[in-house]
Design an enzyme around this catalytic site. Structure first.
Site, PDB file in Angstrom:
ATOM      1  N   HIS A  67      40.477  57.726  40.166  1.00 35.83           N
ATOM      2  CA  HIS A  67      40.591  56.259  40.207  1.00 35.83           C
ATOM      3  C   HIS A  67      40.344  55.688  41.600  1.00 35.83           C
ATOM      4  CE1 HIS A  67      42.896  52.697  38.291  1.00 35.83           C
ATOM      5  NE2 HIS A  67      42.152  52.253  39.288  1.00 35.83           N
ATOM      6  N   HIS A  69      37.987  52.411  43.817  1.00 36.11           N
ATOM      7  CA  HIS A  69      37.125  51.225  43.793  1.00 36.11           C
ATOM      8  C   HIS A  69      36.183  51.331  44.989  1.00 36.11           C
ATOM      9  CE1 HIS A  69      39.448  49.217  40.632  1.00 36.11           C
ATOM     10  NE2 HIS A  69      40.480  49.868  41.163  1.00 36.11           N
ATOM     11  N   ARG A  71      33.415  49.330  45.304  1.00 35.76           N
ATOM     12  CA  ARG A  71      33.001  47.931  45.589  1.00 35.76           C
ATOM     13  C   ARG A  71      31.502  47.677  45.628  1.00 35.76           C
ATOM     14  NH1 ARG A  71      37.916  46.393  44.104  1.00 35.76           N
ATOM     15  NH2 ARG A  71      39.489  46.435  45.738  1.00 35.76           N
ATOM     16  N   ASP A 159      39.370  48.631  34.062  1.00 38.04           N
ATOM     17  CA  ASP A 159      40.330  48.543  35.173  1.00 38.04           C
ATOM     18  C   ASP A 159      40.207  47.261  35.986  1.00 38.04           C
ATOM     19  OD1 ASP A 159      42.547  49.721  36.608  1.00 38.04           O
ATOM     20  OD2 ASP A 159      41.185  49.723  38.304  1.00 38.04           O
ATOM     21  N   ASP A 312      43.876  54.933  43.214  1.00 37.63           N
ATOM     22  CA  ASP A 312      43.581  53.501  43.030  1.00 37.63           C
ATOM     23  C   ASP A 312      43.164  52.885  44.378  1.00 37.63           C
ATOM     24  OD1 ASP A 312      43.120  51.107  41.800  1.00 37.63           O
ATOM     25  OD2 ASP A 312      45.221  50.662  41.353  1.00 37.63           O
ATOM     26  N   GLY A 331      45.899  45.322  45.772  1.00 35.93           N
ATOM     27  CA  GLY A 331      45.249  46.596  46.067  1.00 35.93           C
ATOM     28  C   GLY A 331      45.436  47.072  47.492  1.00 35.93           C
TER      29      GLY A 331
HETATM   30  O1  DOR Z   1      45.813  46.925  42.961  1.00 38.33           O
HETATM   31  C1  DOR Z   1      44.798  46.899  42.301  1.00 38.33           C
HETATM   32  N1  DOR Z   1      43.596  46.701  42.851  1.00 38.33           N
HETATM   33  N2  DOR Z   1      44.910  47.047  40.987  1.00 38.33           N
HETATM   34  C2  DOR Z   1      43.870  46.879  40.169  1.00 38.33           C
HETATM   35  O2  DOR Z   1      44.035  47.009  38.995  1.00 38.33           O
HETATM   36  C3  DOR Z   1      42.562  46.482  40.701  1.00 38.33           C
HETATM   37  C4  DOR Z   1      42.416  46.890  42.104  1.00 38.33           C
HETATM   38  C5  DOR Z   1      41.241  46.256  42.804  1.00 38.33           C
HETATM   39  O3  DOR Z   1      40.127  46.318  42.250  1.00 38.33           O
HETATM   40  O4  DOR Z   1      41.406  45.740  43.902  1.00 38.33           O
HETATM   41 ZN    ZN Z   2      44.183  49.080  37.516  1.00 30.59          ZN
HETATM   42 ZN    ZN Z   3      42.182  50.323  40.002  1.00 28.02          ZN
END
Ligand code: DOR
Ligand code: ZN
Ligand code: ZN
Length: 438
Positions: A67, A69, A71, A159, A312, A331
């Site tokens: 998990h 991101h 970007r 997500d 995450d 996030g």
């Molecule tokens: O904290 C988070 N950031 N939770 C999420 O579900 C999305 C993620 C983000 O994309 O910044």
């Molecule tokens: Zn999430």
């Molecule tokens: Zn996430």
């Protein structure tokens, strides 16, 4: 280039190996493991061999982060596939699963192909893209799930939010089951979440910030498990943060359902009481919970009910995170601190053995996603993480190679350092003392 990793402590749960030995890597694969190698050398004539002294360090199958991101495309000021995968490599990860909340969303076979093409050019580690469940992640119309899988998607997820239409989600699950991929579920009832920005409780009241109750996560976790039961899909619950999520995953497993769950380092390392002030570096979704929840998450990991540690990793720009908790985006970054936080808060506190840590960061994630790795048996790809559990240092966000510096762990004292990350026999990250600031 071949590698001779000498005198390391091999931790390989898939093959029940827990011993000091050498590992010889040839042509990108594990060629030999054993203690006899030390005496003579695997191939003295082999001039193209790089020797790694792993004495006092653990040699583990490479970590897979289910998990992250990255970007890209759309928010490359926050992170790119290049910087995000470099950060992951520094954290000991040999593979990552980027979530689809990019811009445009990763919601078509073309987008999956585009991400894989950028990764091929810019990443030294494996990138396993996750496709969106609905077009544009708007919750209206299903994506071409079979097409995305054909293009290389390894899972689907919405997500960033949940698919609130249970009927539509059920159809997506049926499709995913047919395609043989898991659904990675972000569990959050949007109607109950409202403007909530941190855990509902005493601390939120003190700070005057709207709360997010446990039920916001729990009702969707329950729904998703029931939908998985009906459709037969493999369901993986993302970033579990509540004690009842753990209980529900436990129950589902007792029933024999193919349900798994992940816990992020911030959720097992901190509680909402640790939020010192209105500082958005402590804002993530789901939020930091109570000590009762944290204890259950740790117990869940310890008992193997929760099977994966994922980050995450959610980088954001500095300006965005300077805002108040109520206004900043959710996030925090996680790739470069996950291993040390797991060592410090789980291994050193007696919740996990070193072997279990490897299960949660490598063996189980690879199995859940259905990708190679998670084993250092002879013939396996040489995806390897070499790290210790004793080096003590203070986390310094200025050493991060991620573009994101948004972490609540800046200044935290931890144990456990990654020294090498190796992918297909190639060293993609090496710790260098002279360039480190910590
Ligand atoms: O904290 C988070 N950031 N939770 C999420 O579900 C999305 C993620 C983000 O994309 O910044
Ligand atoms: Zn999430
Ligand atoms: Zn996430």
């Amino acid at each position: 280039m071949n590698l001779w990793i000498k005198n390391g402590h091999l931790l390989d749960p898939a093959n029940h190996r827990d011993e000091i030995c050498d590992i010889y890597v040839k042509d990108g694969k594990v060629a030999m493991t054993g203690s006899l190698l030390s005496d003579s050398g695997p191939e003295e004539s082999d001039e193209d061999v790089t020797i790694i002294d792993a004495a006092g360090k653990y040699v583990m199958p490479g970590f897979l982060d289910l998990h992250v991101h990255l970007r890209e495309p759309g928010f490359t000021y926050k992170e790119t596939i290049k910087t995000g995968t470099a950060a992951a490599a520094r954290g000991g990860f040999t593979g990552v699963c980027p979530m689809p909340n990019t811009k445009p969303a990763t919601d078509s076979p073309e987008m999956i192909r585009q991400i894989l093409a950028i990764a091929e050019r810019d990443s030294d580690i494996h990138v396993y893209p996750v496709g969106a469940v609905t077009k544009g992640q708007t919750g209206q119309e299903l994506t071409d799930i079979a097409g995305m899988v054909k293009a290389g998607a390894k899972a689907i997820s919405e997500d960033g939010k949940s698919v609130m239409d249970s009927g539509l989600y059920r159809e997506a699950m049926k499709e995913a089951a047919r395609a043989g991929i898991p659904v990675l579920a972000h569990c959050e009832d949007i109607h109950m979440a409202g403007k909530g920005a941190m855990n509902a409780g005493k601390k939120a009241e003190e700070l005057g910030i709207p709360g997010i109750s446990n039920a916001v996560e729990d009702v969707i976790a329950a729904r998703d498990i029931l939908l998985a039961k009906e459709t037969g899909v493999r369901l993986h619950l993302c970033h579990c943060s509540t004690k009842d999520s753990v209980s529900m995953v436990r129950l589902a497993k007792e029933e024999g359902l193919p349900v798994s769950g992940e816990v992020c380092p911030h959720h097992f390392s901190m509680t909402d009481e640790d939020i010192p002030a209105d500082d958005a570096n402590y804002k993530m979704n789901p939020p930091l919970r109570s000590s009762t929840d944290v204890e259950e998450l740790r117990r869940g990991l310890s008992e193997g009910v929760m099977e994966a540690i994922s980050t995450d990793h959610a980088p954001h720009g500095e300006e965005e995170k300077k805002k108040s908790i109520a206004e900043a985006p959710f996030g925090i970054v996680g790739s470069e601190t996950a291993y040390a936080l797991a060592v410090t808060h789980l291994v050193k506190k007696g919740y996990l053995t070193p072997m279990q840590l490897v299960e949660h960061m490598s063996t189980n994630p690879c199995r859940i996603l259905g990708v190679p790795g998670g084993s250092l048996a002879v013939g396996m790809p040489a995806d390897i993480t070499i790290a210790d559990m004793d080096s003590e240092y203070v986390i310094d966000k200025n050493t991060f190679v991620s573009k994101g510096k948004n972490t609540p762990f800046h200044g935290a004292k931890v144990q456990g350092r990654v020294f090498y990350t190796i992918v297909g026999g190639k060293i993609v990250y090496e710790y260098k003392e002279e360039t480190a600031n910590d």
